[in-house]
Design an enzyme around this catalytic site. Sequence first.
Site, short mmCIF file in Angstrom:
data_model
loop_
_atom_site.label_atom_id
_atom_site.label_comp_id
_atom_site.label_asym_id
_atom_site.label_seq_id
_atom_site.Cartn_x
_atom_site.Cartn_y
_atom_site.Cartn_z
N LEU A 145 0.84 -1.19 0.00
CA LEU A 145 0.00 0.00 0.00
C LEU A 145 0.87 1.24 0.00
O LEU A 145 1.64 1.49 0.94
CB LEU A 145 -0.93 0.01 1.22
CG LEU A 145 -2.21 -0.83 1.09
CD1 LEU A 145 -1.89 -2.32 1.08
CD2 LEU A 145 -3.18 -0.51 2.23
N ASP A 146 0.76 2.01 -1.06
CA ASP A 146 1.60 3.19 -1.26
C ASP A 146 1.19 4.32 -0.31
O ASP A 146 0.01 4.63 -0.14
CB ASP A 146 1.45 3.67 -2.71
CG ASP A 146 2.20 4.94 -2.99
OD1 ASP A 146 3.45 4.90 -2.99
OD2 ASP A 146 1.55 5.99 -3.20
N GLU B 35 3.83 1.29 2.89
CA GLU B 35 4.78 2.39 2.84
C GLU B 35 4.19 3.48 3.72
O GLU B 35 3.07 3.92 3.49
CB GLU B 35 4.99 2.92 1.42
CG GLU B 35 6.00 4.07 1.40
CD GLU B 35 5.95 4.91 0.14
OE1 GLU B 35 6.95 5.57 -0.16
OE2 GLU B 35 4.91 4.95 -0.54
N ASP C 84 12.27 2.94 5.12
CA ASP C 84 13.05 4.00 4.48
C ASP C 84 14.25 4.39 5.33
O ASP C 84 15.28 4.81 4.78
CB ASP C 84 12.17 5.23 4.24
CG ASP C 84 11.22 5.05 3.07
OD1 ASP C 84 11.60 4.38 2.09
OD2 ASP C 84 10.10 5.59 3.12
N PHE D 117 16.30 2.51 6.91
CA PHE D 117 17.42 1.63 6.55
C PHE D 117 18.12 2.17 5.32
O PHE D 117 19.35 2.33 5.29
CB PHE D 117 16.89 0.22 6.31
CG PHE D 117 17.94 -0.79 5.90
CD1 PHE D 117 18.57 -1.58 6.84
CD2 PHE D 117 18.28 -0.96 4.56
CE1 PHE D 117 19.53 -2.53 6.46
CE2 PHE D 117 19.23 -1.89 4.16
CZ PHE D 117 19.86 -2.67 5.12
N HIS D 118 17.36 2.46 4.29
CA HIS D 118 17.96 2.98 3.06
C HIS D 118 18.63 4.32 3.29
O HIS D 118 19.77 4.54 2.88
CB HIS D 118 16.91 3.15 1.96
CG HIS D 118 17.39 4.03 0.84
ND1 HIS D 118 17.21 5.39 0.85
CD2 HIS D 118 18.09 3.75 -0.28
CE1 HIS D 118 17.77 5.91 -0.23
NE2 HIS D 118 18.31 4.94 -0.93
N GLN E 157 13.89 5.74 -4.68
CA GLN E 157 15.21 6.23 -4.32
C GLN E 157 16.15 6.35 -5.52
O GLN E 157 17.16 7.04 -5.44
CB GLN E 157 15.83 5.33 -3.25
CG GLN E 157 14.93 5.09 -2.04
CD GLN E 157 14.53 6.36 -1.31
OE1 GLN E 157 15.06 7.43 -1.57
NE2 GLN E 157 13.59 6.25 -0.40
N ASN F 27 13.58 9.17 -8.01
CA ASN F 27 13.41 10.51 -7.48
C ASN F 27 14.72 11.29 -7.40
O ASN F 27 14.76 12.40 -6.87
CB ASN F 27 12.73 10.46 -6.10
CG ASN F 27 11.23 10.29 -6.23
OD1 ASN F 27 10.64 10.70 -7.22
ND2 ASN F 27 10.60 9.69 -5.24
#
Length: 581
Positions: A258-259, A292, A311, A313-314, A382, A385
């Site tokens: 789910l965005d 998300e 996010d 983590f990234h 990532q 964008n």
Amino acid sequence: MPLRTLETWPHGAIMLDAQHTRFALWAPDAFYVSVELEDGKSIAMLPQAEGWFEVEIKCPAGTRYRYNIDGELDVPDPASRAQASDVHGWSIVVDPLAYAWRHNDWQGRPWHEAVIYELHVGTLGGYAAVEKQLPRLAELGVSAIELMPLAQFPGERNWGYDGVLPYAPQASYGPPEHLKALIDSAHEHGLAVILDVVYNHFGPDGNYLGRYAKGFFQEAVHTPWGAGIDFDRREVRDFFLDNALMWLLEYRFDGLRLDAVHAIDNPGFLQELAQRVRQQVDSGRHVWLVLENEFNQAGLLKHGFDAQWNDDFHNVLHVVLTGETDAYYRDFAQDPTAKLARCLGEGFIYQGQTTRHGHERGEPSADLPPSAFVAFLQNHDQIGNRALGERLHHLCSPQALKAATTLLLMSPMIPLMFMGDEVNAQAPFLFFTDHHGELAQAVREGRRAEFADFAAFRDPERREHIPDPNALPTFEQSTPRLTENAHTSLYRQLLSLRHQHVVPHLPGSVALGAQVLADGAVSARWRLGNGSVLQIDLNLSATPLEQPTPQHLLFQTPASPTTHLPPFSARVSLAPVGEHF
């Protein structure tokens, strides 16, 4: 005048038998609605209570139709199951039982087995072309593919987040039967299939709901895409709940991502969605629900949802690997090594701390299992964008990337990779759309304005070189070549080790904490469900560390043995039950 007796009508065109279809449209702001068929017939729909219009007519699968509002405006069915071409064109009556499934015994895979490969169907050539990639991905060690959004969008190409007809798989990728064949074939190869769904907004072109169903929206609630969707209304809730169930039951997707649920101003809707899915999907099936959520609402992960894209983590790894601290990376610029240790030990980094904007973000997450977090080094956001769509291997050293990849694929978090990661694809992944006229100009200018906060693009002249999202070459450049190479062997080796030593023991795993070894270096430990202890030592600095090699070494990069932890290295150790490092 007939009155509806059910709490709501199912939205759209529902076949009653081989020759008859029932049409239902929620149009509380319309006085008159008709079904218009491509052969020229016009059938008045009967007004019902609470703004519904309904009619049953002789109408087989394949019939093209649309609705006419008040004799003034022809619109597609907002619950169209397929479009003949674009979002402005004819909708098509679809027989949901027409496809003959070959693998009816498929029950999915348990969540802890997930190794996810996110892909964009359009850049790979459509549903049939993606199907050809499945044997390679299964052999690599992937256990699930995640499709970026498929809801029908304007034009021929789009990331998918401008969809306006959530029930209709994008026509330019192939008919619904091709999508079902892709899912069927994935199951044959032991692969689960996740769909990214967008329930927080509609795209800017082709959404006619505001003309005849203003109640879909709350003008007082603002989102980055306009007025918020009114999930307090039963008709609106059921529009999206039925959509989720359609993908899971009719198309046999194995899960939904789910965005941007932080843009859904109604946590009750999310909880109801999880509850409905768990109730209506056969209890023997494994169905995954992943969020998300910029707000890091850990509580949702205790109410029917399996995991959240992490996010944090990234973002912190990106800062450590590249040194970039522009825009949202500023929230991770201060003491990123300590933040990385917190992420590995507790899940989220932001658990109520204040962001650069002065807002508190997140909820405590240390009590959640590691598998509640989906980890990634890159994804569509990532990479895409970024102004120029560069991939991570263009931004950091290959040795550092290998070490970070080792952490990604061997930690007890659920790993996600983006298409091309496994081959260090050279193609960028750019942001692309197919808008025209004033909207195209607005998207082009808006895209370039987004990067005014980035040091490399503060000069307006430099922003003019950011690719035009609507230009065909922007889309064409984003097609990756997936030819395997030496980098692929790293993925194959690590995923083999993961499936052999980590996956079977993920249920019941708990984090034992992480410590900072030095600037850019951490050591993290987890107790797996069988009592064994997994340890990952990571050094993303240019300085070797005096860190003794554990006795139960499972993997290390670089491969040469050493008594210390070399620069840009990682090593994975697994102590058997009852033994210690």
